[in-house]
Design a protein around this motif. Structure first.
Motif, short mmCIF file in Angstrom:
data_model
loop_
_atom_site.label_atom_id
_atom_site.label_comp_id
_atom_site.label_asym_id
_atom_site.label_seq_id
_atom_site.Cartn_x
_atom_site.Cartn_y
_atom_site.Cartn_z
N ARG A 1 1.34 3.76 -20.57
CA ARG A 1 2.78 3.90 -20.81
C ARG A 1 3.60 2.78 -20.16
O ARG A 1 4.80 2.90 -19.98
N GLY A 2 2.92 1.69 -19.81
CA GLY A 2 3.64 0.54 -19.30
C GLY A 2 3.86 0.52 -17.81
O GLY A 2 4.64 -0.30 -17.31
N GLY A 3 3.21 1.42 -17.07
CA GLY A 3 3.36 1.45 -15.63
C GLY A 3 2.38 0.53 -14.92
O GLY A 3 1.75 -0.33 -15.54
N ALA A 4 2.25 0.73 -13.62
CA ALA A 4 1.37 -0.14 -12.83
C ALA A 4 0.75 0.66 -11.70
O ALA A 4 1.30 1.67 -11.24
N ILE A 5 -0.42 0.22 -11.24
CA ILE A 5 -1.11 0.81 -10.10
C ILE A 5 -1.33 -0.30 -9.09
O ILE A 5 -2.05 -1.27 -9.37
N LEU A 6 -0.70 -0.19 -7.93
CA LEU A 6 -0.67 -1.26 -6.95
C LEU A 6 -1.47 -0.93 -5.70
O LEU A 6 -1.64 0.24 -5.35
N SER A 7 -1.93 -1.97 -5.04
CA SER A 7 -2.59 -1.81 -3.75
C SER A 7 -2.43 -3.10 -2.96
O SER A 7 -2.44 -4.19 -3.54
N GLU A 8 -2.28 -2.99 -1.65
CA GLU A 8 -2.23 -4.18 -0.79
C GLU A 8 -3.62 -4.56 -0.30
O GLU A 8 -3.77 -5.54 0.44
N HIS A 9 -4.64 -3.78 -0.69
CA HIS A 9 -6.00 -3.99 -0.21
C HIS A 9 -6.88 -4.62 -1.30
O HIS A 9 -6.64 -4.43 -2.50
N PRO A 10 -7.94 -5.33 -0.90
CA PRO A 10 -8.93 -5.79 -1.88
C PRO A 10 -9.58 -4.59 -2.59
O PRO A 10 -9.59 -3.48 -2.05
N PRO A 11 -10.11 -4.80 -3.78
CA PRO A 11 -10.64 -3.68 -4.57
C PRO A 11 -11.69 -2.85 -3.86
O PRO A 11 -11.78 -1.63 -4.08
N GLU A 12 -12.52 -3.45 -3.00
CA GLU A 12 -13.64 -2.72 -2.40
C GLU A 12 -13.26 -1.89 -1.17
O GLU A 12 -14.11 -1.20 -0.61
N VAL A 13 -12.00 -1.91 -0.75
CA VAL A 13 -11.59 -1.15 0.44
C VAL A 13 -11.49 0.34 0.08
O VAL A 13 -10.79 0.72 -0.86
N ARG A 14 -12.20 1.15 0.84
CA ARG A 14 -12.19 2.59 0.59
C ARG A 14 -10.90 3.24 1.12
O ARG A 14 -10.37 2.81 2.15
N PRO A 15 -10.41 4.27 0.44
CA PRO A 15 -9.23 4.97 0.95
C PRO A 15 -9.59 5.77 2.21
O PRO A 15 -10.57 6.50 2.22
N GLU A 16 -8.82 5.61 3.25
CA GLU A 16 -9.00 6.35 4.48
C GLU A 16 -7.68 6.97 4.89
O GLU A 16 -6.60 6.51 4.48
N ARG A 17 -7.77 8.01 5.73
CA ARG A 17 -6.59 8.81 6.03
C ARG A 17 -5.43 7.96 6.55
O ARG A 17 -4.28 8.15 6.15
N HIS A 18 -5.70 7.02 7.44
CA HIS A 18 -4.61 6.27 8.06
C HIS A 18 -3.93 5.31 7.08
O HIS A 18 -2.81 4.86 7.33
N ARG A 19 -4.61 5.00 5.97
CA ARG A 19 -4.03 4.04 5.03
C ARG A 19 -2.95 4.66 4.14
O ARG A 19 -2.10 3.94 3.60
N PHE A 20 -2.96 5.98 3.99
CA PHE A 20 -1.96 6.62 3.14
C PHE A 20 -0.57 6.58 3.76
O PHE A 20 0.41 6.21 3.08
N PRO A 21 -0.40 6.92 5.05
CA PRO A 21 0.93 6.74 5.65
C PRO A 21 1.38 5.28 5.65
O PRO A 21 2.56 4.98 5.49
N GLU A 22 0.43 4.35 5.83
CA GLU A 22 0.78 2.93 5.83
C GLU A 22 1.33 2.49 4.49
O GLU A 22 2.29 1.70 4.42
N ARG A 23 0.74 2.98 3.40
CA ARG A 23 1.18 2.51 2.08
C ARG A 23 2.54 3.08 1.71
O ARG A 23 3.20 2.59 0.78
N ASN A 24 3.01 4.13 2.42
CA ASN A 24 4.29 4.74 2.07
C ASN A 24 5.46 3.77 2.22
O ASN A 24 6.48 3.91 1.55
N ARG A 25 5.33 2.79 3.11
CA ARG A 25 6.40 1.80 3.25
C ARG A 25 6.55 0.97 1.98
O ARG A 25 7.63 0.46 1.67
N LEU A 26 5.42 0.81 1.23
CA LEU A 26 5.47 0.08 -0.04
C LEU A 26 6.17 0.92 -1.10
O LEU A 26 6.92 0.39 -1.93
#
Length: 226
Positions: free
Chosen positions: A30-55
């Motif tokens: 539908r024309g949206g986007a999925i963004l990440s500040e990490h390289p593709p191989e970085v696994r999601p970890e608990r501390h990274r979710f609060p960090e990404r909220n600033r984005l």
């Protein structure tokens, strides 16, 4: 009907939770986007979710908090938004409910109150009207519909949202949106006490107009006397 932008707590290789792969595909379709500040191989970890909220807050024109506990990710996103000078709106909830304790705290601290969808959509309308007409947004915001609000602020040194809502008989959420738009336009200033006053330039402009109108009235009276 607008596009959605999602921000991941890890790299693109690991969508979390995996069950959201279908949702991710619909966002892209539908024309949206999925963004990440990490390289593709970085696994999601608990501390990274609060960090990404600033984005999330940084990408947004404004942030609406529907439900937030005191230490929730939504509450953290709101705090990021305030530091980034984004407007924050919050939906009221039942006092004593832990799931909205953070939301109520934000309202207590002075964020904008949402009681209906119109409270938020109002913020986007000046820019839309300006785009359609080819005029600058400031010209659209300052048109006649805001005259009663500006007049009310001209009559006093400072007014609270409650004062203005009572005088103008307008829902507080909608009124808050109008005040924020005028603040962005440089015509209204929010004070340290949480009230509102006319910006110095706006008050001077209105003073000059009042003097001009009074001079015209006096000249008209003198002309009639002759």
């Amino acid at each position: 009907g607008g596009p959605t932008v999602a921000v991941l707590g890890g790299g693109h290789r690991y969508l979390h939770p995996p069950s959201h792969r279908g949702l991710a595909q619909r966002i892209l379709d539908r024309g949206g986007a999925i963004l990440s500040e990490h390289p593709p191989e970085v696994r999601p970890e608990r501390h990274r979710f609060p960090e990404r909220n600033r984005l999330i807050s940084g990408l947004s024109r404004l942030v609406v908090v529907v439900e937030a506990g005191l230490r929730s990710g939504a509450h953290g996103t709101a705090e990021h938004a305030r530091r980034q000078h984004r407007d924050v709106y919050a939906c009221p909830g039942r006092p004593g409910d832990p799931s909205v304790a953070g939301t109520l705290g934000l309202i207590r601290d002075g964020v904008l109150l949402v009681t209906e969808l119109e409270d938020v959509l109002f913020r986007f309308r000046p820019a839309r009207r300006a785009a359609a007409s080819g005029e600058p947004a400031s010209a659209v915001v300052g048109r006649a519909p805001d005259a009663p609000l500006l007049d009310a602020l001209y009559d006093v040194e400072e007014a609270t949202l409650d004062d203005l809502g009572t005088v103008l008989d307008e829902p507080f959420g909608r009124l808050a949106g109008r005040l924020t738009a005028l603040e962005i336009d440089g015509r209204v200033v929010r004070t340290a006490a949480g009230g509102y006053r006319l910006a110095t330039r706006e008050r001077e402009r209105r003073n000059a107009r009042a003097l001009r109108e009074e001079a015209e009235r006096q000249a008209s009276k003198q002309g009639g006397a002759r």
